[in-house]
Design a protein around this motif. Structure first.
Motif, PDB file in Angstrom:
ATOM      1  N   TRP A 121      -2.952 -51.006  23.857  1.00 29.94           N
ATOM      2  CA  TRP A 121      -2.523 -51.937  22.824  1.00 29.94           C
ATOM      3  C   TRP A 121      -3.538 -53.047  22.589  1.00 29.94           C
ATOM      4  O   TRP A 121      -3.491 -53.731  21.566  1.00 29.94           O
ATOM      5  N   GLY A 136       1.678 -62.835  23.356  1.00 30.74           N
ATOM      6  CA  GLY A 136       2.999 -62.627  22.779  1.00 30.74           C
ATOM      7  C   GLY A 136       3.475 -61.192  22.863  1.00 30.74           C
ATOM      8  O   GLY A 136       4.676 -60.929  22.766  1.00 30.74           O
ATOM      9  N   ILE A 137       2.561 -60.260  23.098  1.00 30.23           N
ATOM     10  CA  ILE A 137       2.949 -58.848  23.180  1.00 30.23           C
ATOM     11  C   ILE A 137       3.892 -58.597  24.346  1.00 30.23           C
ATOM     12  O   ILE A 137       4.616 -57.608  24.374  1.00 30.23           O
ATOM     13  N   GLY A 142       2.036 -59.589  14.959  1.00 28.79           N
ATOM     14  CA  GLY A 142       1.433 -60.324  16.069  1.00 28.79           C
ATOM     15  C   GLY A 142       0.106 -59.745  16.484  1.00 28.79           C
ATOM     16  O   GLY A 142      -0.846 -60.477  16.801  1.00 28.79           O
ATOM     17  N   LEU A 143       0.003 -58.425  16.477  1.00 28.01           N
ATOM     18  CA  LEU A 143      -1.215 -57.748  16.911  1.00 28.01           C
ATOM     19  C   LEU A 143      -2.418 -58.155  16.067  1.00 28.01           C
ATOM     20  O   LEU A 143      -3.488 -58.475  16.601  1.00 28.01           O
ATOM     21  N   SER A 201       7.241 -53.380  27.952  1.00 28.31           N
ATOM     22  CA  SER A 201       6.881 -54.639  27.309  1.00 28.31           C
ATOM     23  C   SER A 201       6.048 -55.522  28.233  1.00 28.31           C
ATOM     24  O   SER A 201       5.030 -56.092  27.814  1.00 28.31           O
ATOM     25  N   TRP A 250       5.846 -56.862  16.123  1.00 28.47           N
ATOM     26  CA  TRP A 250       4.679 -56.654  16.977  1.00 28.47           C
ATOM     27  C   TRP A 250       3.417 -56.337  16.172  1.00 28.47           C
ATOM     28  O   TRP A 250       2.310 -56.689  16.563  1.00 28.47           O
ATOM     29  N   SER A 301       1.605 -67.018  19.034  1.00 28.51           N
ATOM     30  CA  SER A 301       1.578 -65.586  19.321  1.00 28.51           C
ATOM     31  C   SER A 301       2.968 -65.084  19.687  1.00 28.51           C
ATOM     32  O   SER A 301       3.392 -64.004  19.243  1.00 28.51           O
ATOM     33  N   ASN A 307       2.556 -54.226  28.662  1.00 21.60           N
ATOM     34  CA  ASN A 307       1.699 -54.358  27.476  1.00 21.60           C
ATOM     35  C   ASN A 307       0.602 -55.401  27.639  1.00 21.60           C
ATOM     36  O   ASN A 307      -0.481 -55.276  27.067  1.00 21.60           O
ATOM     37  N   TYR A 350       4.861 -62.116  17.551  1.00 19.25           N
ATOM     38  CA  TYR A 350       5.282 -60.856  18.173  1.00 19.25           C
ATOM     39  C   TYR A 350       6.800 -60.713  18.190  1.00 19.25           C
ATOM     40  O   TYR A 350       7.321 -59.594  18.134  1.00 19.25           O
ATOM     41  N   THR A 369       7.551 -58.170  23.236  1.00 25.94           N
ATOM     42  CA  THR A 369       7.779 -57.221  22.148  1.00 25.94           C
ATOM     43  C   THR A 369       9.187 -56.632  22.170  1.00 25.94           C
ATOM     44  O   THR A 369       9.859 -56.544  21.139  1.00 25.94           O
TER      45      THR A 369
END
Length: 438
Positions: free
Chosen positions: A401, A146-147, A116-117, A392, A113, A105, A395, A109, A150
């Motif tokens: 998100w 992983g967000i 990754g999402l 970030s 991003w 992840s 998030n 990201y 970002t």
């Protein structure tokens, strides 16, 4: 100790965290009350700011919808499913699985991003299939974690914006090169530490056996392939729908356009969406199959379509009433040249609750933060990265998100946030000292 803390947050979220749409409206009411109590804005003006702002990010909302839909269509293609299946089969034990999913992840990201999402959510589903003995809520959290990096990655909106010729603050701060932001010592330190520590932290979040929630097999019922169409019964329309010529003409023309744009160094959100589109068309057998995948992906975007205008309305109230300036100024009044970036970071954390878009609240915050930075002798890149990292880190617990991930992985917001709030704490422990040291 960690397990007790984990179950405290999980139970807390299960009992008290509302549906994401209810949260969006609840935040709207809170912002209205704050604007009335803190600023001199009249009630009818607040209503006007809300209504006028409601449709202010329709373009961005459509872009986000297309990121999810085109990413979904690519990720559900047979080629991508095979790739995910092979990747997820690498780890063997539950701890290895969570660590592997979380680190993957981070990589996704960091690259982009949007990738990754979507890929992260599908990675969690595939991991749930192959490792059904792992708490599925934790798998989804690992795929979403992983967000948090970002704005240390290659698609970070604020650093990319201020490094672009013609950005709206160029006359005040000039062009800030990526060598000072994404690739600066501070940001690289935060990014590397997050990429190492967050996946490791995920491995400490395994609930006790009696509290473990395993994946529901019904989750994957819609993943079963449809039976192939009998060619002997295909009508002319069916053959046109599944024509390889139709597919490759579109794919090749689209690929040519991408090569021209990327060759000229142009890469933005629209190009990202177009890239997903063309890759998805290449990955599917024909345009008919791709169209069906797009339809399935659209079903996952209900939350985005409904809630983005409400967040835009919140942005309208914050900006129109001057509330965002009051909140930030309160934090900035307690800072000096050394702690100014931290104040930018903390104000960004607060504002991210109401305006969950780094690009959006950079536009709102920057005009009054930059003059203060000039007075204190603080370099503009510190302001930009303070705001960027605040958004970030937030998030990881942001309902806004999480919507695409929740829709694809089919878990509730309460399940995700109960785990990720601990990762939010870890993120702050890493980011805050780094800003004070570098």
């Amino acid at each position: 100790m960690i397990n007790k803390l984990l179950m405290f947050f999980v139970n807390l979220m299960q009992k008290y965290l509302p549906d994401p749409f209810i949260i969006a409206w609840g935040i709207t009411l809170v912002v209205c009350a704050m604007a009335l109590g803190i600023t001199d804005t009249a009630p009818l003006d607040i209503v006007t700011y809300w209504g006028d702002g409601f449709f202010g990010i329709l373009k961005f909302a459509m872009q986000m919808t297309l990121v999810v839909v085109t990413g979904y269509a690519l990720a559900v293609s047979d080629i991508f499913k095979i790739l995910l299946r092979k990747i997820v089969s690498i780890p063997k034990s539950p701890v290895q699985t969570v660590l592997f999913v979380a680190f993957t992840s981070m990589v996704l990201y960091f690259l982009n991003w949007g990738l990754g999402l979507i890929a992260g959510a599908l990675l969690a589903k595939e991991a749930g299939k192959q490792h059904p003995d792992v708490d599925f809520r934790l798998l989804v959290t690992a795929a979403f974690c992983g967000i948090i990096i970002t704005h240390g990655g290659l698609s970070a909106s604020v650093p990319l914006l201020v490094s672009t010729e013609g950005h709206f603050l160029q006359s005040d701060i000039g062009i800030i090169p990526l060598s000072q932001t994404i690739f600066g010592a501070q940001s690289l330190t935060i990014t590397v530490l997050l990429a190492i520590c967050i996946p490791i932290a995920c491995t400490f979040l395994f609930p006790k056996k009696e509290n473990t929630v395993l994946v529901d097999p019904a989750l994957f019922e819609d993943d079963e392939p449809e039976p192939a169409l009998d060619k002997s019964k295909m009508m002319l329309a069916d053959r046109i729908d599944r024509s390889v010529i139709m597919k490759f003409t579109l794919a090749l023309i689209g690929a040519t356009y991408l090569v021209m744009k990327l060759g000229n160094g142009i890469f933005n959100l629209n190009i990202l969406i177009f890239l997903f589109l063309i890759l998805g068309i290449f990955a599917h057998g024909n345009l008919y199959s791709y169209g069906k995948a797009i339809g399935q992906g659209a079903a996952t975007c209900g939350g985005i379509i409904l809630q983005f205008p409400f967040y835009a309305g919140i942005m309208g109230i914050m900006e129109g009433s001057g509330l965002v300036q009051d909140v930030s100024n309160w934090l900035l009044s307690m800072s000096n040249a050394h702690t100014f970036q931290l104040a930018c970071y903390l104000s960004s954390l607060v504002i991210s609750i109401f305006v969950p878009s780094a690009g959006g609240h950079w536009v709102v915050q920057a005009p009054f933060m930059i003059p203060a930075a000039h007075e204190l002798g603080v370099e503009p890149w510190r302001v930009a990265m303070g705001v960027a990292w605040g958004e970030s880190i937030w998030n990881i617990v942001c309902p806004f998100w999480a919507l695409p991930v929740l829709a694809i992985a089919k878990v509730g917001l309460r399940d995700l946030i109960g785990f990720s709030v601990l990762l939010f704490i870890v993120g702050n422990i890493i980011a805050i000292p780094a800003m004070l040291l570098f």
